[in-house]
Design a protein around this motif. Structure first.
Motif, PDB file in Angstrom:
ATOM      1  N   SER A  17       0.851  -1.272   0.029  1.00 27.25           N
ATOM      2  CA  SER A  17      -0.135  -0.040  -0.106  1.00 27.25           C
ATOM      3  C   SER A  17       0.729   1.333  -0.139  1.00 27.25           C
ATOM      4  CB  SER A  17      -0.737   0.197   1.290  1.00 27.25           C
ATOM      5  OG  SER A  17      -1.835  -1.091   1.270  1.00 27.25           O
ATOM      6  N   GLN A  82      -5.655   6.603  -1.434  1.00 29.16           N
ATOM      7  CA  GLN A  82      -4.975   5.426  -0.706  1.00 29.16           C
ATOM      8  C   GLN A  82      -5.120   4.209  -1.847  1.00 29.16           C
ATOM      9  OE1 GLN A  82      -3.968   5.016   2.512  1.00 29.16           O
ATOM     10  NE2 GLN A  82      -3.415   3.033   1.870  1.00 29.16           N
ATOM     11  N   ASN A  84      -4.174   0.580  -2.197  1.00 30.12           N
ATOM     12  CA  ASN A  84      -4.176  -0.816  -1.536  1.00 30.12           C
ATOM     13  C   ASN A  84      -4.132  -1.956  -2.688  1.00 30.12           C
ATOM     14  OD1 ASN A  84      -4.327   0.344   0.917  1.00 30.12           O
ATOM     15  ND2 ASN A  84      -6.286  -0.007   0.868  1.00 30.12           N
TER      16      ASN A  84
END
Length: 125
Positions: A17, A82, A84
């Motif tokens: 991540s 973000q 991931n």
């Protein structure tokens, strides 16, 4: 003057991540919805994620849906991405951008007249 400054890129293994940040001036953050694009070597710049004009709706490219999340912090005038479950194919230079025309398409780069300098994301297999 519109200034967008990205940070947070780097080298990560597949499955890992990263969180990218895009700091904007208060005027830019308050008036223009922002989005993220990416460009891999030899390829066109492509849409990743963006806010709608209201600032509440979010939009994602099919290739990142369920893995990436766009968010923002009004106290810091900052938009985040973000990321991931990263894959080698996510390797690219990532750019944040500000869209200035209401009604313009969120996923077309020509809708965004203002761009940051980019931050490199490299995902190793």
């Amino acid at each position: 003057q519109v200034e967008l400054v990205e940070s947070g890129g780097g080298l990560v293994q597949a499955g890992g991540s990263l969180r990218l940040s895009c700091a904007a001036s208060e005027r830019t953050y308050s008036n223009y919805p922002m989005g993220w694009f990416r460009q891999a070597p030899g390829k066109e710049r492509e849409f990743v994620a963006a806010f709608g004009w209201s600032g509440f709706s979010t939009y994602y490219a099919d290739s990142v849906k369920g893995r990436f999340t766009i968010s923002r912090d009004s106290a810091k005038n900052t938009v985040y991405l973000q990321m991931n479950s990263l894959k080698p194919e996510d390797t690219a230079n990532y750019y944040c951008a500000a869209r200035t025309a209401r009604g313009s398409s969120v996923s077309i780069k020509d809708s965004y007249p203002y761009w940051g300098q980019g931050t490199q994301v490299t995902v190793s297999s």
